[in-house]
Design a protein around this motif. Structure first.
Motif, short mmCIF file in Angstrom:
data_model
loop_
_atom_site.label_atom_id
_atom_site.label_comp_id
_atom_site.label_asym_id
_atom_site.label_seq_id
_atom_site.Cartn_x
_atom_site.Cartn_y
_atom_site.Cartn_z
N UNK A 181 14.23 3.84 14.51
CA UNK A 181 15.10 4.22 13.40
C UNK A 181 14.24 4.89 12.33
N UNK A 182 14.89 5.59 11.43
CA UNK A 182 14.19 6.22 10.31
C UNK A 182 15.15 6.27 9.12
N UNK A 183 14.66 5.83 7.97
CA UNK A 183 15.46 5.85 6.74
C UNK A 183 14.55 6.24 5.58
N UNK A 184 15.17 6.71 4.51
CA UNK A 184 14.45 7.01 3.28
C UNK A 184 15.02 6.15 2.16
N UNK A 185 14.14 5.51 1.40
CA UNK A 185 14.56 4.67 0.28
C UNK A 185 14.09 5.26 -1.04
N UNK A 186 14.93 5.09 -2.05
CA UNK A 186 14.58 5.50 -3.41
C UNK A 186 14.74 4.31 -4.35
N UNK A 187 14.06 4.31 -5.48
CA UNK A 187 14.13 3.16 -6.40
C UNK A 187 15.57 2.80 -6.74
N UNK A 188 15.87 1.50 -6.64
CA UNK A 188 17.20 1.00 -6.96
C UNK A 188 18.19 1.08 -5.84
N UNK A 189 17.84 1.73 -4.72
CA UNK A 189 18.78 1.84 -3.61
C UNK A 189 19.05 0.46 -3.04
N UNK A 190 20.34 0.08 -2.86
CA UNK A 190 20.65 -1.27 -2.37
C UNK A 190 20.25 -1.48 -0.93
N UNK B 173 0.87 -1.18 0.00
CA UNK B 173 0.00 0.00 0.00
C UNK B 173 0.91 1.23 0.00
N UNK B 174 0.39 2.36 -0.50
CA UNK B 174 1.22 3.57 -0.57
C UNK B 174 1.62 4.05 0.82
N UNK B 175 0.71 3.95 1.78
CA UNK B 175 0.98 4.33 3.16
C UNK B 175 0.53 3.18 4.04
N UNK B 176 1.37 2.73 4.94
CA UNK B 176 1.02 1.58 5.76
C UNK B 176 1.66 1.60 7.12
N UNK B 177 1.10 0.80 7.99
CA UNK B 177 1.61 0.63 9.35
C UNK B 177 1.48 -0.85 9.69
N UNK B 178 2.60 -1.48 10.09
CA UNK B 178 2.59 -2.90 10.39
C UNK B 178 3.13 -3.13 11.79
N UNK B 179 2.50 -4.03 12.53
CA UNK B 179 2.97 -4.45 13.85
C UNK B 179 3.17 -5.95 13.82
N UNK B 180 4.28 -6.40 14.42
CA UNK B 180 4.61 -7.82 14.47
C UNK B 180 4.26 -8.39 15.84
N UNK B 181 3.95 -9.68 15.88
CA UNK B 181 3.58 -10.34 17.14
C UNK B 181 4.78 -10.53 18.06
N UNK B 182 5.99 -10.41 17.52
CA UNK B 182 7.22 -10.54 18.30
C UNK B 182 8.20 -9.47 17.81
N UNK B 183 9.18 -9.10 18.66
CA UNK B 183 10.21 -8.18 18.17
C UNK B 183 10.96 -8.80 16.99
N UNK C 194 6.27 10.81 -3.78
CA UNK C 194 6.89 10.73 -5.09
C UNK C 194 7.65 9.42 -5.23
N UNK C 195 8.92 9.48 -5.62
CA UNK C 195 9.74 8.28 -5.73
C UNK C 195 10.28 7.82 -4.38
N UNK C 196 10.32 8.71 -3.40
CA UNK C 196 10.91 8.39 -2.11
C UNK C 196 9.89 7.74 -1.18
N UNK C 197 10.37 6.81 -0.35
CA UNK C 197 9.54 6.16 0.66
C UNK C 197 10.21 6.35 2.01
N UNK C 198 9.49 6.95 2.95
CA UNK C 198 10.00 7.16 4.30
C UNK C 198 9.62 5.96 5.17
N UNK C 199 10.63 5.31 5.76
CA UNK C 199 10.40 4.17 6.64
C UNK C 199 10.78 4.55 8.06
#
Length: 411
Positions: free
Chosen positions: A263-272, A203-213, A229-234
């Motif tokens: 933590x916080x990172x930004x990803x762009x298409x093709x970023x390893x 989804x374009x915008x999402x929030x996920x929680x896991x049952x365990x760390x 745009x092309x960037x995704x903020x995680x």
């Protein structure tokens, strides 16, 4: 750049730099020494306290940064000197020590700068959030992001926090059960180097929680993503509040909520991205869902939350419960060992991606090769065979030639 040992440390070797995130440091409240710190305050000038010695004196410099637990933070906000002193002193303290503490705390409260920052150094045991309250937890987190508390990881800039809070308010909610969490965590540890693709997003915008760390070091229990745009903020989140007494816990929930950034990172298409990337688990979760390894079904939300949404004239919140996709009901005979009819397997196994010669058309007289996605087979109440847990990240074998024979399925 040069490195030096502290002036108080006698050494016989050259200093060896160590990455800051590799140091197992312990941080505590600067007032009561509780490791469950939550906020950081700053004074306008260093706090200096004079200590008399025989024939002279020394001045102790306590700096300008002050970490505080939930209860001490409430006293600091109220500028309650008597309450702070009562909380930090002990019956065995000498009069001179109490006087020293009083002078120190008085300076802190009288020189505080406006505002406070969220601390990332507190020692909180991970406490995963339940699916039934995920909308409330998401909404409280969005309010924290949109609030006035300074945030870590450069999230405090208005150009970042405003769109992040807005995306959280409309984010699609996912809650991942225990088995899928374990699968994801194991797969993320061997994630091959790959380029990020926006097509991975469920989804374009999402929030996920896991049952365990999902991150032993960061103790990450949830994450969000927002597309710009092309960037995704995680942003990854850790839980706070575990171990607090009811009164300070209620304060914490009202002021902060259940989660804080890890933590916080930004990803762009093709970023390893590799297995060591802080968002490796979130990206692995996306990929496993995209590979159709997951069943997503609606999860029940607390009645009180649904009614609160109705009163606010907001659409009823939806939480997608993510589970490992199992074998189809028609595949029940595959749950038995070939060598002994009627004897049931004591585990489940992953069927890896492969091609199957599928009948189709009038009277199912025609055949074509189709992709069989990875899935689990075997009794639903049995554990997953650990040796095949992470093979689902592999690629499909080449498409067979039209004249090739259909392969035989097996574990």
């Amino acid at each position: 750049m040069s490195y030096e040992h502290p002036i108080w440390k006698n050494t016989d070797h050259r200093p060896v730099p160590v990455a800051a995130d590799a140091v197992e440091a312990t941080y505590v409240c600067d007032f009561c020494t509780d490791p469950k710190i939550l906020f950081v305050y700053a004074t306008a000038q260093p706090v200096l306290v004079q200590v008399d010695t025989p024939g002279s004196f020394v001045v102790r410099d306590y700096g300008t940064r002050w970490s505080a637990c939930v209860e001490c933070a409430a006293l600091v906000e109220a500028r309650n000197l008597a309450g702070l002193l009562k909380r930090v002193r002990s019956p065995v303290m000498a009069f001179e020590v109490v006087a020293h503490l009083s002078a120190m705390l008085r300076q802190v409260l009288s020189t505080l700068r406006p505002g406070r920052a969220l601390s990332v150094d507190g020692r909180w045991e991970p406490h995963p959030v339940p699916a039934t309250t995920l909308p409330r937890i998401r909404d409280r987190l969005a309010a924290l992001i949109a609030g006035d508390v300074a945030l870590p990881f450069a999230l405090g800039h208005q150009a970042v926090r405003t769109p992040l809070a807005a995306s959280l308010a409309i984010a699609r909610l996912y809650w991942v059960d225990d088995e899928f969490t374990i699968l994801t965590r194991n797969a993320a540890q061997v994630l091959p180097r790959l380029g990020f693709s926006p097509g991975d997003l469920p989804a374009a915008h999402g929030f996920v929680a896991w049952a365990q760390p999902v991150d032993a070091r960061r103790r990450c229990v949830a994450a969000s993503w927002s597309s710009h745009g092309d960037a995704v903020q995680l942003v990854g989140y850790r839980s706070v509040g575990d171990g607090l007494a009811p009164a300070p816990l209620q304060q914490l929930r009202a002021q902060v909520g259940w989660l804080i950034p890890a933590f916080a990172v930004t990803l762009r298409p093709g970023q390893p991205v590799t297995a060591t990337h802080p968002a490796a688990t979130l990206i692995t979760t996306w990929r496993l869902i995209r590979q159709r390894l997951a069943d997503t079904t609606p999860a029940k939300v607390d009645t009180s939350i649904r009614r609160a949404y109705q009163r606010a004239r907001r659409p009823e919140p939806e939480v997608a419960l993510v589970r490992i996709r199992g074998a189809r009901a028609t595949s029940a005979p595959a749950q038995h060992i070939n060598a002994g009819a009627g004897s049931e397997r004591d585990y489940r196994w992953w069927v890896t991606p492969h091609w199957r010669h599928q009948p189709y058309g009038p009277g199912r007289s025609l055949r074509d090769w189709i992709v069989v996605r990875p899935h689990l087979r075997g009794p639903h109440d049995k554990p997953i065979s650990a040796t095949t847990t992470v093979r689902v990240l592999g690629t499909l074998p080449p498409r067979p030639e039209p004249t090739a024979q259909a392969p035989t399925e097996g574990p």
